[in-house]
Motif scaffolding. Structure first.
Motif, PDB file in Angstrom:
ATOM      1  N   ILE A 114      10.427  39.000  -8.107  1.00 54.16           N
ATOM      2  CA  ILE A 114      10.917  37.630  -8.312  1.00 54.16           C
ATOM      3  C   ILE A 114      11.613  37.560  -9.674  1.00 54.16           C
ATOM      4  O   ILE A 114      11.024  37.893 -10.712  1.00 54.16           O
ATOM      5  N   ASP A 118      16.118  33.426  -9.249  1.00 53.76           N
ATOM      6  CA  ASP A 118      15.799  33.100  -7.864  1.00 53.76           C
ATOM      7  C   ASP A 118      15.533  31.603  -7.722  1.00 53.76           C
ATOM      8  O   ASP A 118      14.913  30.976  -8.595  1.00 53.76           O
ATOM      9  N   SER A 119      15.963  31.041  -6.604  1.00 54.33           N
ATOM     10  CA  SER A 119      15.730  29.625  -6.332  1.00 54.33           C
ATOM     11  C   SER A 119      14.275  29.406  -5.937  1.00 54.33           C
ATOM     12  O   SER A 119      13.536  30.357  -5.641  1.00 54.33           O
ATOM     13  N   GLN A 120      13.880  28.147  -5.898  1.00 54.00           N
ATOM     14  CA  GLN A 120      12.496  27.830  -5.543  1.00 54.00           C
ATOM     15  C   GLN A 120      12.198  28.233  -4.103  1.00 54.00           C
ATOM     16  O   GLN A 120      11.118  28.743  -3.797  1.00 54.00           O
ATOM     17  N   ARG A 121      13.168  28.036  -3.233  1.00 54.87           N
ATOM     18  CA  ARG A 121      12.957  28.406  -1.831  1.00 54.87           C
ATOM     19  C   ARG A 121      12.811  29.918  -1.678  1.00 54.87           C
ATOM     20  O   ARG A 121      11.923  30.395  -0.959  1.00 54.87           O
ATOM     21  N   LYS A 122      13.663  30.681  -2.377  1.00 57.19           N
ATOM     22  CA  LYS A 122      13.591  32.131  -2.301  1.00 57.19           C
ATOM     23  C   LYS A 122      12.275  32.640  -2.900  1.00 57.19           C
ATOM     24  O   LYS A 122      11.657  33.584  -2.381  1.00 57.19           O
ATOM     25  N   GLU A 123      11.851  32.023  -3.971  1.00 56.44           N
ATOM     26  CA  GLU A 123      10.586  32.417  -4.583  1.00 56.44           C
ATOM     27  C   GLU A 123       9.424  32.163  -3.633  1.00 56.44           C
ATOM     28  O   GLU A 123       8.516  33.003  -3.493  1.00 56.44           O
ATOM     29  N   ASN A 124       9.429  31.019  -2.942  1.00 54.46           N
ATOM     30  CA  ASN A 124       8.374  30.725  -1.982  1.00 54.46           C
ATOM     31  C   ASN A 124       8.377  31.709  -0.812  1.00 54.46           C
ATOM     32  O   ASN A 124       7.312  32.119  -0.325  1.00 54.46           O
TER      33      ASN A 124
END
Length: 574
Positions: A114, A118-124
């Motif tokens: 990570i 990285d965006s929040q969606r990608k991190e999730n």
């Protein structure tokens, strides 16, 4: 070392073609086997650098490690493997070259990947993938699971109840050849996933096999169908366990294949609760009380009249005529004791799975088992804890078994054992051939070394004489001189002189012995007086010529013969 090399060279020069070929091929075969043994024994154990990589990352890692000088191989599963001792060094090398793959590895590798951009969606999504991979690795360690794939949905939390979505999980199991995954194992897998995800309940977990069999369904875990399936599976498992247990015992006593055991059980899968409240006396009386009461009176005793008039209110009482006056009164005595007591409140909750019925059936081969009484006693003792209950029965039946399948199985086993033994013998043939070559080589070397201790001397008259090796050259010269034939030529016109010799002969006519005078050549000066003229040509086939030469040499030069015999004796003593 030089003496050994000289002996080997001498053996090679004196060996025939067959011995040379056998020696060369045997030595080559020995070197080949030793080389193969060393090669396979010294080959390091290979281990994947980063398991689970895709094809693109595997190609990049293979190319980079090859450039770095690592011993890299590709397995049939497309895994990049290096020697186990170089795994850590290979990972550090890839990290320094910034070539660490994005795929493969455990869930922590995804967490480490990570980045700050990285965006929040990608991190999730990466966090969910990491959890799925870690859960799959945990499920893969369970018995009966070949591989597992976990799909998680974390759900949606909202302050509004109608907009809240609970998390769910779907697990796909590939069953191994060891046995299928049972419903209890599916329940354990569901509980593992449930406790690993925040807010997840058993209702949102589903476990299915690769064949489409439903192992665990949280939506229907309390339905009648699920409970019925769980009950049948539990009864089948318990029946199999008890059948195997009793069958193993009977095989040890009566022989394998002489009995067939079948046990059917019925379980009560309903959980029951029992509440008990019991008061029990626990000892002797701790207190005791006694009460007495007495009453006395005089006069007659009024009694009601007889009939219906006496029952009407307001009617006077009548006096019993036979009752004596002053005899009315009573006495009473009462005793009371107090004992210590204890009160027990018991709440019993019986777990599901109680055996409520069982049928034990045993078939015995009566051609082997003569009497069935010991077998019947053992089966009766097996169901003895439930004796008297009509739902627990046992039966032993004696029949003649069909042994055709058993004979075919024994024949197949014998054939397999024979094939395995033949394969083992064939595998040992190279070792046996190597041993034979080694024995033949050692025998040839020993005979060569033994022969090298002596040497053959060719005399001038064509005879061969074996003498010790490294003999004194002066001694060999004396032997050669003694072996030369003595010849002297006479002048051409001079005839040898004759002399008369009288010998006794038998007259063939009269049979008497008479003296006859005959002439014979005179002995020459070069002939020894004590030697007789021998017809060597007529007896050479029966006489050891070299020995005669030595005897002749002993008369002329006894010192040389003594030296020769001394050297021989010393060689024999060694």
């Amino acid at each position: 070392m030089g003496a050994i090399i000289d002996r080997l060279r001498q053996w090679w020069d004196t060996s025939d073609r067959t011995q040379k070929l056998v020696t060369v091929f045997g030595a080559a075969f020995l070197v080949l086997m030793l080389g193969g043994t060393v090669f396979f024994a010294s080959r390091p154990k290979m281990q994947p650098v980063i398991p689970g990589m895709n094809s693109q990352d595997s190609a990049a890692v293979y190319e980079e490690l090859t450039k770095g000088g690592f011993s890299v191989e590709i397995t049939p599963q497309s895994e990049v493997v290096v020697p186990s001792g170089d795994v850590a060094r290979a990972k550090m090398y890839l990290a320094t070259k910034n070539k660490m793959p994005k795929s493969g590895g455990g869930g922590l590798a995804l967490i480490d990947s990570i980045g700050i951009g990285d965006s929040q969606r990608k991190e999730n999504e990466k966090i969910i993938a990491a959890k799925e991979r870690e859960l799959a690795d945990s499920i893969n360690t369970m018995t009966g699971v070949e591989s597992a794939q976990v799909h998680l949905t974390l759900g949606k939390d909202s302050p509004f109840g109608d907009q809240t979505t609970p998390p769910t999980a779907a697990i796909r199991i590939t069953e191994s050849n060891e046995g299928g995954v049972t419903m209890e194992a599916g329940k354990a897998i569901a509980r593992l996933v449930q406790n690993s995800t925040t807010g997840m309940t058993a209702k949102g977990v589903t476990v299915v096999s690769n064949s489409g069999r439903m192992i665990f369904d949280g939506e229907e875990q309390n339905s009648t169908t699920t409970m019925a399936n769980r009950k049948m599976e539990a009864e089948a498992a318990e029946s199999k366990r008890r059948t195997t247990e009793l069958q193993r015992e009977l095989d040890m006593v009566f022989g394998k294949g002489n009995t067939i055991v079948q046990i059917d059980v019925q379980l009560n899968m309903d959980a029951t609760k029992i509440n008990k409240n019991e008061t029990l006396r626990t000892g002797e009386a701790i207190s005791e009380e006694t009460a007495e009461e007495k009453m006395k009176g005089t006069g007659t005793i009024a009694t009601p009249g007889s009939g219906s008039i006496s029952n009407m209110p307001g009617q006077p009482a009548t006096t019993e005529p036979n009752q004596p006056a002053g005899s009315n009164g009573y006495e009473s005595t009462s005793k009371s004791k107090q004992y210590p007591t204890s009160t027990t409140l018991t709440n019993i909750e019986k777990a599901a799975g109680e055996i409520v019925a069982m049928n034990v059936t045993v078939m015995a081969n009566k051609s082997v088992i003569d009497t069935l009484k010991p077998l019947e006693e053992r089966v009766a003792s097996y169901v003895a804890p439930w004796q008297g209950d009509p739902k627990f029965t046992q039966k032993v039946t004696g029949v003649e078994f069909n042994t055709s399948a058993k004979d075919a199985q024994a024949k197949a086993a014998a054939s397999a054992a024979s094939a395995a033994q033949m394969q083992q013998i064939i595998s040992l043939l190279p070792v046996a051939a190597l041993i034979l070559v080694a024995v033949f080589l050692m025998k040839s070397l020993s005979s060569t070394i033994k022969k090298s201790q002596h040497q053959t001397l060719v005399l001038s008259n064509g005879e061969r004489l074996t003498v010790p090796a490294n003999s004194d050259p002066k001694l060999l010269a004396l032997i050669e001189e003694a072996s030369r034939p003595i010849t002297m030529s006479l002048p051409g016109n001079i005839e040898p002189e004759y002399e008369n010799e009288e010998i006794e002969e038998i007259d063939p006519e009269t049979g008497e012995t008479v003296m006859v005078t005959r002439q014979k050549p005179k002995k020459k000066k070069f002939e020894e007086e004590e030697e007789d003229d021998l017809d060597v040509e007529s007896i050479k086939k029966r006489v050891d010529v070299p020995l005669e030469q030595i005897r002749k040499m002993s008369r002329r030069n006894p010192e040389a013969v003594a030296m020769l015999l001394k050297s021989w004796m010393m060689e024999e003593a060694r």
